[in-house]
Write an enzyme that holds these catalytic residues in place. Structure first.
Site, PDB file in Angstrom:
ATOM      1  N   ASP A  41      -9.714 -48.925 -49.425  1.00 16.01           N
ATOM      2  CA  ASP A  41      -9.066 -48.413 -48.218  1.00 16.01           C
ATOM      3  C   ASP A  41      -7.548 -48.508 -48.332  1.00 16.01           C
ATOM      4  OD1 ASP A  41     -11.081 -47.427 -46.681  1.00 16.01           O
ATOM      5  OD2 ASP A  41     -11.284 -49.175 -45.391  1.00 16.01           O
ATOM      6  N   LYS A  63      -7.548 -44.344 -45.417  1.00 18.17           N
ATOM      7  CA  LYS A  63      -7.940 -44.069 -44.040  1.00 18.17           C
ATOM      8  C   LYS A  63      -7.015 -44.859 -43.138  1.00 18.17           C
ATOM      9  CE  LYS A  63     -12.054 -43.153 -42.696  1.00 18.17           C
ATOM     10  NZ  LYS A  63     -11.961 -41.690 -42.745  1.00 18.17           N
ATOM     11  N   MET A 184      -5.808 -50.862 -32.894  1.00 11.96           N
ATOM     12  CA  MET A 184      -5.463 -49.434 -32.842  1.00 11.96           C
ATOM     13  C   MET A 184      -5.051 -48.998 -31.439  1.00 11.96           C
ATOM     14  SD  MET A 184      -8.553 -48.141 -35.338  1.00 11.96           S
ATOM     15  CE  MET A 184      -9.751 -49.289 -34.637  1.00 11.96           C
TER      16      MET A 184
END
Length: 264
Positions: A41, A63, A184
């Site tokens: 990742d 990502k 996030m």
């Protein structure tokens, strides 16, 4: 569908932790050393790849929210193809594979293809963030539990559920004395801040935002719920960052005094 007996390779989802290579588990290091293929990742620290064998094939499958990303379906296809070719595959993921890492989806797709998948946990960013501030996620006098929640839920026609009800979550956090750890959430910070206040969390509730927890470039800002968005922007913090909301942060002053006294 292939049966497990016909598949020669194997796959393991490995949590790379929040970034500091020294926070890897021994089991994670052993899995990385054994891998012939690593699917890595974007948020995984490159220093962690020092444990990969020289001949291992390393594929970066970036990502990151708000950036161009490798499609999830393509990543899953790579995993399945490599295992069927007899490779020892490690899917190396930032934090923990099962905490907002889409690890559950990947395990499901592998099982549908007849492939059993192991999982090695990693330290999640939400835990690393509060530890970096010198405070706990729970505290006997200040917080009886903790909620990990994403500020970037799936939306549109593909979504199976309604977006997070921040007002209801705020009421629960207030009444049950919970720490909120929001992943996030930077992009939607204005709406989150407003709705948490609308739900009954006091405006003076302590808040902290930690960017790149555990890494040399770590930055943080402390604030209150009423000033969260303003102070976040003034500090110039962005993603990846974790937002922590709750009374556990009231112990930060004492923690910082201890750190100064002992030079930690």
């Amino acid at each position: 569908m292939n049966t497990p007996s016909l598949i020669q390779g194997r796959c393991t989802l490995v949590g790379a932790g929040p970034g500091d290579p020294e926070l890897l588990t021994l089991k994670a290091v052993k899995a990385i050393q054994a891998a012939t293929v690593l699917l890595v990742d974007d948020l995984v620290n490159d220093e962690i790849l020092q444990w990969a064998r020289p001949e291992a094939r390393i594929v970066h499958v970036g990502k990151r929210g708000g950036c161009k990303s490798t499609p999830q379906s393509f990543i899953e296809k790579l995993m399945i193809t490599a295992v069927r070719e007899g490779e020892t595959v490690v899917r190396l993921k930032g934090g923990d594979p099962f905490i907002f890492g889409r690890g559950g989806e990947e395990v499901e797709h592998l099982r549908e293809a007849g492939i059993e998948c192991g999982v090695i946990n990693g330290i999640t960013a939400g835990l690393a963030a509060v530890t970096a501030l010198g405070v706990p996620l729970t505290h006997r006098d200040r917080a009886q539990g903790v909620v990990f929640v994403t500020g970037h839920a799936k939306t549109g026609a593909a979504a199976r559920h309604e977006p997070t009800d921040w007002r209801a979550l705020a009421a629960t956090a207030r009444d049950a004395r919970l720490t909120l750890v929001i992943y996030m959430g930077v992009a939607g910070v204005d709406a989150i801040q407003q709705q948490l206040q609308d739900g009954g969390l006091p405006a003076d509730t302590p808040v902290a935002v930690v960017q790149q927890a555990s890494l040399p470039g770590q930055r943080q800002v402390t604030s209150t719920l009423a000033n969260l968005a303003t102070d976040l922007r003034a500090a110039g913090l962005g993603s990846p960052a974790v937002i922590v909301v709750g009374d556990v942060l009231r112990g930060m002053a004492a923690a910082q005094q201890d750190a100064a006294r002992f030079g930690t």
